[in-house]
Scaffold this active site. Structure first.
Site, PDB file in Angstrom:
ATOM      1  N   ASP A   5       0.840  -1.138  -0.110  1.00  0.00           N
ATOM      2  CA  ASP A   5       0.096  -0.084   0.043  1.00  0.00           C
ATOM      3  C   ASP A   5       0.834   1.329   0.123  1.00  0.00           C
ATOM      4  O   ASP A   5       0.537   2.221  -0.799  1.00  0.00           O
ATOM      5  CB  ASP A   5      -0.876   0.032   1.070  1.00  0.00           C
ATOM      6  CG  ASP A   5      -2.163  -0.738   0.942  1.00  0.00           C
ATOM      7  OD1 ASP A   5      -3.050  -0.869   1.723  1.00  0.00           O
ATOM      8  OD2 ASP A   5      -2.461  -0.995  -0.394  1.00  0.00           O
ATOM      9  N   HIS A  30       2.754  18.749  -5.502  1.00  0.00           N
ATOM     10  CA  HIS A  30       2.850  17.332  -5.961  1.00  0.00           C
ATOM     11  C   HIS A  30       2.671  16.366  -5.008  1.00  0.00           C
ATOM     12  O   HIS A  30       3.249  16.340  -3.853  1.00  0.00           O
ATOM     13  CB  HIS A  30       4.182  17.257  -6.960  1.00  0.00           C
ATOM     14  CG  HIS A  30       3.888  17.651  -8.503  1.00  0.00           C
ATOM     15  ND1 HIS A  30       4.762  18.388  -9.088  1.00  0.00           N
ATOM     16  CD2 HIS A  30       2.756  17.759  -8.770  1.00  0.00           C
ATOM     17  CE1 HIS A  30       4.346  18.741 -10.276  1.00  0.00           C
ATOM     18  NE2 HIS A  30       3.022  18.519 -10.350  1.00  0.00           N
ATOM     19  N   ASP A  32       4.820  13.887  -4.399  1.00  0.00           N
ATOM     20  CA  ASP A  32       5.945  13.193  -3.883  1.00  0.00           C
ATOM     21  C   ASP A  32       6.524  14.398  -3.002  1.00  0.00           C
ATOM     22  O   ASP A  32       7.602  14.210  -2.235  1.00  0.00           O
ATOM     23  CB  ASP A  32       7.085  13.125  -5.053  1.00  0.00           C
ATOM     24  CG  ASP A  32       7.479  14.247  -5.940  1.00  0.00           C
ATOM     25  OD1 ASP A  32       6.218  14.987  -6.236  1.00  0.00           O
ATOM     26  OD2 ASP A  32       8.335  14.383  -6.314  1.00  0.00           O
ATOM     27  N   HIS A  33       5.876  15.531  -2.932  1.00  0.00           N
ATOM     28  CA  HIS A  33       6.287  16.481  -1.821  1.00  0.00           C
ATOM     29  C   HIS A  33       5.136  16.721  -0.577  1.00  0.00           C
ATOM     30  O   HIS A  33       5.599  17.244   0.352  1.00  0.00           O
ATOM     31  CB  HIS A  33       6.244  17.820  -2.620  1.00  0.00           C
ATOM     32  CG  HIS A  33       7.358  17.984  -3.452  1.00  0.00           C
ATOM     33  ND1 HIS A  33       8.614  18.620  -3.174  1.00  0.00           N
ATOM     34  CD2 HIS A  33       7.539  17.307  -4.829  1.00  0.00           C
ATOM     35  CE1 HIS A  33       9.667  18.349  -4.434  1.00  0.00           C
ATOM     36  NE2 HIS A  33       8.964  17.789  -5.402  1.00  0.00           N
ATOM     37  N   ASP A 150      17.029  21.708  -8.267  1.00  0.00           N
ATOM     38  CA  ASP A 150      16.220  20.522  -8.832  1.00  0.00           C
ATOM     39  C   ASP A 150      17.130  19.749  -9.937  1.00  0.00           C
ATOM     40  O   ASP A 150      17.662  20.628 -10.942  1.00  0.00           O
ATOM     41  CB  ASP A 150      15.065  21.167  -9.444  1.00  0.00           C
ATOM     42  CG  ASP A 150      14.224  20.038 -10.242  1.00  0.00           C
ATOM     43  OD1 ASP A 150      14.672  18.801 -10.053  1.00  0.00           O
ATOM     44  OD2 ASP A 150      13.375  20.550 -10.964  1.00  0.00           O
ATOM     45  N   GLY A 322       7.905  19.399 -16.454  1.00  0.00           N
ATOM     46  CA  GLY A 322       7.949  20.256 -15.523  1.00  0.00           C
ATOM     47  C   GLY A 322       9.158  20.562 -14.939  1.00  0.00           C
ATOM     48  O   GLY A 322       9.170  21.477 -13.927  1.00  0.00           O
ATOM     49  N   HIS A 323      10.191  20.206 -15.371  1.00  0.00           N
ATOM     50  CA  HIS A 323      11.426  20.282 -14.788  1.00  0.00           C
ATOM     51  C   HIS A 323      12.614  21.026 -15.815  1.00  0.00           C
ATOM     52  O   HIS A 323      12.595  20.423 -17.246  1.00  0.00           O
ATOM     53  CB  HIS A 323      12.342  19.165 -14.264  1.00  0.00           C
ATOM     54  CG  HIS A 323      11.460  18.510 -13.065  1.00  0.00           C
ATOM     55  ND1 HIS A 323      11.619  18.656 -11.878  1.00  0.00           N
ATOM     56  CD2 HIS A 323      10.352  17.610 -13.374  1.00  0.00           C
ATOM     57  CE1 HIS A 323      10.655  17.780 -11.191  1.00  0.00           C
ATOM     58  NE2 HIS A 323       9.860  17.378 -12.234  1.00  0.00           N
ATOM     59  N   HIS A 345      17.084  16.443  -5.546  1.00  0.00           N
ATOM     60  CA  HIS A 345      15.857  15.988  -6.433  1.00  0.00           C
ATOM     61  C   HIS A 345      16.213  15.351  -7.571  1.00  0.00           C
ATOM     62  O   HIS A 345      16.010  15.979  -8.752  1.00  0.00           O
ATOM     63  CB  HIS A 345      14.930  17.187  -6.573  1.00  0.00           C
ATOM     64  CG  HIS A 345      13.282  16.712  -6.891  1.00  0.00           C
ATOM     65  ND1 HIS A 345      13.031  16.333  -8.255  1.00  0.00           N
ATOM     66  CD2 HIS A 345      12.449  16.732  -6.031  1.00  0.00           C
ATOM     67  CE1 HIS A 345      11.840  15.976  -8.126  1.00  0.00           C
ATOM     68  NE2 HIS A 345      11.344  16.249  -6.801  1.00  0.00           N
TER      69      HIS A 345
END
Length: 412
Positions: A5, A30, A32-33, A150, A322-323, A345
């Site tokens: 899970d 997002h 992952d944040h 990033d 987006g990066h 990141h």
């Protein structure tokens, strides 16, 4: 992973130092944040500082976990500074694939630390909110001790394309299409969803939303004013069979081929409300995240075996990242001009690539630190060094057998 899970981070270090924590600052919304925040709050209840849209998404998450009433949340506008005493944090507007993204300038007694958050340099963003170059340059001129930047696209040369380029590609696909159009994309990419809706309205199509996370994201974006949808555009997913194919768009989750996602179930013929046919054009408006390639390929194959026409990133420019790529990372490094640099990141190979880029623009090799989770970088007025580590393993993975109630908790 089958049966898993979730896997959450080890918060032991934070629990031991809870009295030192003044707050949690968040760059953007997002998963992952913000996905791990409910699990942190159960152990360490701290106030949260974030921009409006980020807080909107977080409220939904905390409400599901029954933590909303017990959590203090503070809405901070881009450009504002939060005073935590000896440390101040300025929220700086950046561009990313979600609204209201920010980077941080963290002002400390020995110098300034800049954390970019996830960013790209988009000169023509959908919402007109360009990255705040002027403020970044001003901070860089005053002197920055450390930059954390990033690294996601550190291996890619050049620039990332603007999100606004997707609208033209969508219009081309819509222009002469007489099939039903099914578009899979990231639920969090509000600007992408807005462009899909814009093309649908332009070509006279109703829009049905499929996937719980997509429905919730659109509701939140509309409520907070980050999306504009003309009246009578959205129809219930239950109504799709009542409209001719050429008058319908379905926006769905599952662009990463997740086993239980809506698009995967459609491709397998297991979705209760949407049946894929040869009269469908399926657009996968996303690139596979590393590790998901096999899942995405399987979905594409399954869709094609049904007879559907499938458009994905290998066939058309239907997705932009987006990066930022290398040239954008160079610009960030040049604006900030840090004494020390720590790429963040990214996978280890991406951190290495970003470090190499930093060296090319003049940051000394000995001033670049490539870290692993849990390692501590200690910065003084005259030096920076790696000083030990803290617990940072992934733990408390909860396993379940699919569609059964039996659960077994383990430590990983």
């Amino acid at each position: 992973m089958l049966g898993v899970d979730l896997v959450v981070a080890d918060t032991t270090y934070l629990e031991k130092n809870r009295d030192k924590i003044k707050g949690l600052v968040i760059t953007h919304g997002h998963e992952d944040h913000i996905g791990g925040i409910p699990y942190l709050l159960r152990q360490v209840n701290v106030p949260i500082y974030a921009t409006r849209f980020t807080l909107g998404l977080l409220r939904n998450k905390l409400e599901e976990h029954r933590l909303l009433k017990s959590t203090k949340m503070h809405e901070i506008a881009q450009g504002e500074t939060v005073n935590f005493g000896k440390i101040k944090v300025e929220f700086i507007r950046t561009s990313h694939s979600i609204p209201d993204a920010v980077g941080f300038a963290i002002y400390t007694p020995i110098g300034t630390v800049v954390h970019t958050g996830d960013f790209k340099i988009d000169y023509t963003p959908i919402d007109g909110q360009k990255i705040n170059f002027g403020r970044l340059a001003e901070i860089g001129e005053k002197g920055v001790m450390l930059l954390m930047s990033d690294s996601t696209n550190a291996e890619r040369k050049g620039f990332t394309k603007s999100e606004s380029t997707i609208g033209d590609v969508l219009d081309e696909l819509y222009a002469h299409c007489t099939k039903r159009i099914v578009v899979a994309t990231f639920a969090s990419n509000v600007h992408r969803v807005q462009q899909i809706i814009n093309s649908s309205v332009k070509y006279g199509r109703k829009v049905a939303i499929c996937g719980r996370s997509m429905v919730k994201m659109i509701e939140t974006a509309v409520e907070l004013g980050y999306m504009e949808i003309p009246k009578n555009t959205i129809i219930d997913i239950e109504m799709v069979k009542s409209y001719p194919d050429e008058c319908l768009t379905i926006i769905t989750t599952g662009s990463q081929g997740e086993p239980m996602s809506a698009l995967t179930r459609m491709a397998a013929g297991e979705h209760k409300k949407v049946e894929i046919t040869p009269n469908d054009l399926v657009i996968i408006s996303a690139n596979p995240i590393p590790g998901n390639e096999k899942f995405v390929s399987k979905v594409i194959d399954d869709l094609m075996q049904i007879g559907a026409e499938v458009v994905y990133s290998s066939l058309a420019d239907i997705h932009v990242s987006g990066h930022g790529c290398q040239e954008e990372q160079k610009l960030m490094l040049s604006l900030i001009k840090p004494k020390y640099f720590m790429p963040v990141h990214g996978e280890y190979r991406q951190l290495i690539a970003h470090a190499e880029t930093a060296e090319k623009i003049g940051i000394p090799h000995e001033n670049i630190f490539i870290m692993k989770n849990g390692r501590v970088l200690e910065i003084g007025e005259n030096e920076a060094k790696i000083a030990g580590s803290v617990p940072a393993r992934k733990s408390n993975g909860r396993w379940t057998w699919n569609r059964r109630c039996w659960k077994h908790c383990i430590k990983r």
